[in-house]
Write an enzyme that holds these catalytic residues in place. Structure first.
Site, short mmCIF file in Angstrom:
data_model
loop_
_atom_site.label_atom_id
_atom_site.label_comp_id
_atom_site.label_asym_id
_atom_site.label_seq_id
_atom_site.Cartn_x
_atom_site.Cartn_y
_atom_site.Cartn_z
CB CYS A 2 -0.94 0.08 1.18
SG CYS A 2 -2.13 -1.23 1.27
NE ARG A 27 4.65 1.49 0.34
CZ ARG A 27 5.25 1.63 1.51
NH1 ARG A 27 6.49 2.06 1.55
NH2 ARG A 27 4.64 1.37 2.64
CD1 TRP A 74 -0.17 -6.17 -2.51
CD2 TRP A 74 -0.70 -6.76 -0.42
NE1 TRP A 74 0.24 -7.47 -2.32
CE2 TRP A 74 -0.06 -7.85 -1.06
CE3 TRP A 74 -1.12 -6.92 0.90
CZ2 TRP A 74 0.16 -9.07 -0.41
CZ3 TRP A 74 -0.89 -8.13 1.54
CH2 TRP A 74 -0.26 -9.18 0.89
CG ASN A 100 -0.27 2.44 3.62
OD1 ASN A 100 -1.14 2.46 2.77
ND2 ASN A 100 0.97 2.88 3.40
N GLY A 101 -2.04 -0.55 6.46
CA GLY A 101 -2.05 -1.32 7.71
C GLY A 101 -3.38 -2.02 7.91
CD GLU A 482 17.61 -14.50 -1.75
OE1 GLU A 482 16.81 -14.90 -0.91
OE2 GLU A 482 17.44 -13.45 -2.39
CE LYS A 486 15.10 -12.63 -4.90
NZ LYS A 486 15.41 -12.31 -3.59
CD GLU A 489 11.05 -12.54 -4.58
OE1 GLU A 489 10.23 -11.95 -3.89
OE2 GLU A 489 12.28 -12.48 -4.35
CG HIS A 505 17.12 -38.34 4.40
ND1 HIS A 505 17.39 -39.57 4.92
CD2 HIS A 505 18.30 -37.66 4.37
CE1 HIS A 505 18.69 -39.64 5.22
NE2 HIS A 505 19.26 -38.49 4.89
CE LYS A 604 12.39 -3.82 -1.82
NZ LYS A 604 13.18 -5.03 -2.16
C1 AGP Z 1 12.68 -10.76 -1.23
O1 AGP Z 1 12.94 -10.91 -2.56
C2 AGP Z 1 11.30 -10.67 -0.84
N1 AGP Z 1 10.57 -9.75 -1.60
C3 AGP Z 1 10.95 -10.75 0.64
O2 AGP Z 1 11.19 -12.06 0.98
C4 AGP Z 1 11.66 -9.83 1.65
O3 AGP Z 1 13.02 -10.15 1.72
C5 AGP Z 1 11.00 -9.98 3.02
O4 AGP Z 1 9.66 -9.59 2.92
C6 AGP Z 1 11.69 -9.22 4.11
O5 AGP Z 1 11.68 -7.84 3.87
P1 AGP Z 1 12.61 -6.87 4.70
O6 AGP Z 1 14.01 -7.23 4.40
O7 AGP Z 1 12.25 -5.51 4.20
O8 AGP Z 1 12.28 -7.07 6.15
#
Ligand code: AGP
Length: 609
Positions: A2, A27, A74, A100-101, A482, A486, A489, A505, A604
């Site tokens: 948002c 965001r 959002w 927001n929130g 990681e 990537k 997402e 396993h 974001k």
């Molecule tokens: C990363 O590519 C993601 N978009 C997400 O996992 C992100 O790292 C996570 O939401 C944590 O965010 P922050 O580092 O702003 O706390």
């Protein structure tokens, strides 16, 4: 997650707000809306989807006004529809609110407003409750009505309010969700993040929790929860607006991948003397403190959590202190063993992730010392920590984190080395060797970026795949997680990461003819073990993409394609090994036609639980 932009002044609120909202697109959102004051009324316009839909819809309307609020939503409460988009207004449309929130007691308030005041709600949102509350409390004093409404609300929020009966003011309230105030000449602004305002202002106030600000054309007054006015230092933003622009790259993600060498150098330069000594200015970790800690928790979400996994390897190896890494959303609900002998390290790019913030508060309440590794200066995580280690990656706009991750890793190595020296578990010579390695990373990383075209070629062969496994051992297993995140997402491919030795396993049952396996084999001491794991999946028909250090060519016998990273010490290889995975995810997503910087369903900064 948002975005809010508000404006009061002599300019055209509509254009300024639309422009600001575009800067907040990263965001994540699924609808956009705006409210402006015009000819004694509030004019509210909303559209589903991208901001351009809204922009096009109002392009021929005369909405010229010096007062307005806008929002990108959002969806949390109610589907992403026009009806649920912000701004929301009260029954007679005299009050408009962006938010927001989450208002946790919104259902209760909704029922109460319906029963007591006969309010008929037009949306499914918690935000409409705020507008209706302010509406029923309004009695000629907007500030008073806002305070009375806020008094009834539980939850985390940032809100912007305008009222047609008081068109000389814009009111903003912050509780947990970030909100900044831009200070202009004959105009003032609100926004949920700085990039929205950089085109117009460089002087800002950061609103603190439970504060309310009243903005007029020429003044900003901030009040605390008791309605006493408070003084606030002006924050002067030095970073360039261009830092938040694409600068010729197709996507922010690619620009940010390429900014990693610079980001890493910057993070190192801030913490190393010319002689290579680590300086933790402003961080008061003494030998006694360290001896007092019997455990360290690293707590974070998503990519930041993956940085924590590598941080664990570094701290346990170099400083010999037991480390537990936890996802923030789990940590806070499992009654962890935290006391005054615990060091709690929070990692967060935004510093506003609600789960991380809540975990930090839980640990603080139990007496832990809080050290945070944060990118956004002045963010909530930074402000609530005892000590802050900034990552200095610069603004990260793409939803998929890249440069934040590698700079977080650098911070974790520096923390581990510093602790190792302080505790005496690491000799000066060993420490110097690691520092030398870290200093060589930016140049080595540039060499990987030169292989971009090779990775694009590999992506061309692989982008139609629907399932990918990432495997690795030791620090490589953290990098696997990681790499997998990537890919999923931004390309929406079902991917899965697992410690290579764990594969047999159970998960190996899923490997069949043509399954893509990305195998990280950058650890010299585990290289042969990894080759065995690669053989296991090859024997079942997998297509293997290997990642190894230059010189370790044995991997070619078992892999279908290999990307080499420059030789380096095993411990710091995650800084390099992750880069081909970022590029692979990028090119696969691009070939699949995905919205790389703004993946579906993602935001974001995740400021809700
Ligand atoms: C990363 O590519 C993601 N978009 C997400 O996992 C992100 O790292 C996570 O939401 C944590 O965010 P922050 O580092 O702003 O706390």
């Amino acid at each position: 997650m948002c975005g809010i932009v508000g404006y009061i002044g002599d300019g055209n609120a509509k254009d300024i707000i639309i422009d600001g909202l575009k800067k907040l697109e990263y965001r994540g959102y699924d609808s956009a809306g705006i409210a402006v004051y015009k000819d004694g009324k509030l004019e509210i316009r909303k559209r589903r989807g991208r901001i351009v839909n809204l922009e096009e819809a109002i392009s021929n309307e005369d909405l010229q006004s010096g007062l307005g609020i806008g929002h990108t939503r959002w969806a949390t409460h109610g589907a992403p529809s026009e009806l649920n988009s912000h701004p929301h207004s009260n029954a007679d449309n005299t009050v408009a609110v962006v938010h927001n929130g989450i208002i946790e007691n919104f259902a209760e308030l909704r029922e109460w407003l319906s029963k007591e005041y006969g309010i008929v709600f037009r949306s499914e949102t918690d935000t409409e409750v705020i507008a209706q509350l302010i509406g029923i409390y309004y009695d000629g004093d907007l500030l008073d009505a806002v305070y009375r409404a806020v008094d009834k609300m539980r939850g985390a929020y940032a809100i912007g309010v305008i009222c047609s009966k008081e068109p000389d003011k814009l009111i903003a309230v912050r509780k947990e969700s970030p909100l900044v105030i831009g200070l202009g000449t004959d105009c003032n602004f609100i926004a949920s993040d700085i990039p929205a305002l950089l085109k117009y202002v460089r002087e800002l106030y950061l609103l603190e929790n439970n504060e309310t600000a009243v903005l007029t054309r020429n003044a900003v007054v901030i009040y605390d929860a008791e309605r006493k006015s408070v003084k606030r230092d002006v924050l002067h933003v030095t970073w360039d607006a261009a830092a938040a622009e694409k600068e010729g790259y197709d996507h922010f993600m690619m620009k940010e991948i390429h900014e990693q060498p610079k980001g890493i150098s910057e993070t190192l330069n801030r913490r190393l003397t010319p002689e290579g000594e680590i300086v933790l200015d402003g961080i008061s970790l003494t030998k006694e403190n360290l001896e007092n800690f019997n455990k360290i928790y690293i707590v974070a979400c998503g990519t930041a959590y993956h940085a924590g996994l590598v941080g664990k390897f570094a701290i346990e190896k170099l400083a010999r202190i037991p480390v537990e890494v936890d996802v923030a959303s789990e940590f806070r609900y499992r009654d962890p063993f935290v006391d005054d002998k615990t060091l709690f390290i929070a990692i967060s790019q935004s510093g506003e992730t609600l789960d991380t913030l809540a975990a930090l508060r839980e640990a603080k309440k139990k007496g832990a010392r809080i050290l945070s590794v944060v990118n956004v200066v002045g963010s909530s995580v930074a402000r609530e920590s005892d000590d802050v280690f900034y990552t200095w990656a610069g603004p990260e706009i793409a939803v998929a984190s890249t440069k934040a991750y590698t700079t977080q890793l650098v911070c974790m190595y520096l923390i581990a080395l510093y602790m190792g020296r302080l505790k005496g578990t690491l000799s000066k010579a060993e420490c110097d060797k690691y520092i030398g390695e870290l200093k060589s990373i930016p140049e080595k990383l540039e060499r990987i970026l030169e292989k971009e075209a090779d990775i694009e070629e590999i992506a061309k062969q692989l982008y139609k795949t629907e399932q990918v496994f990432f495997i690795g051992r030791g620090p490589d297993s953290g990098v696997s997680y990681e790499g997998s995140l990537k890919l999923k997402e931004i390309s929406y491919i079902n991917s899965f990461a697992i410690a290579a030795g764990e594969l047999k396993h159970g998960t190996i049952a899923l490997i069949e003819q043509g399954t893509l396996v990305v195998a990280l084999a950058t650890q010299d001491r585990l290289f042969e073990k990894m080759l065995s794991n690669i053989q296991e999946v090859k024997a079942r028909g997998a297509y293997v993409m290997g990642i190894a250090k230059e010189g370790n060519t044995d991997i070619e016998k078992q892999s279908d394609c290999v990307i080499y990273i420059p030789d380096c010490m095993d411990e710091v290889s995650p800084l390099l090994a992750v880069v081909p995975l970022q590029l692979l995810a990028y090119y696969i997503a691009k070939l699949r036609g995905c919205d790389i910087d703004k993946p579906k369903n993602l935001a974001k900064s995740v400021t809700v639980e």
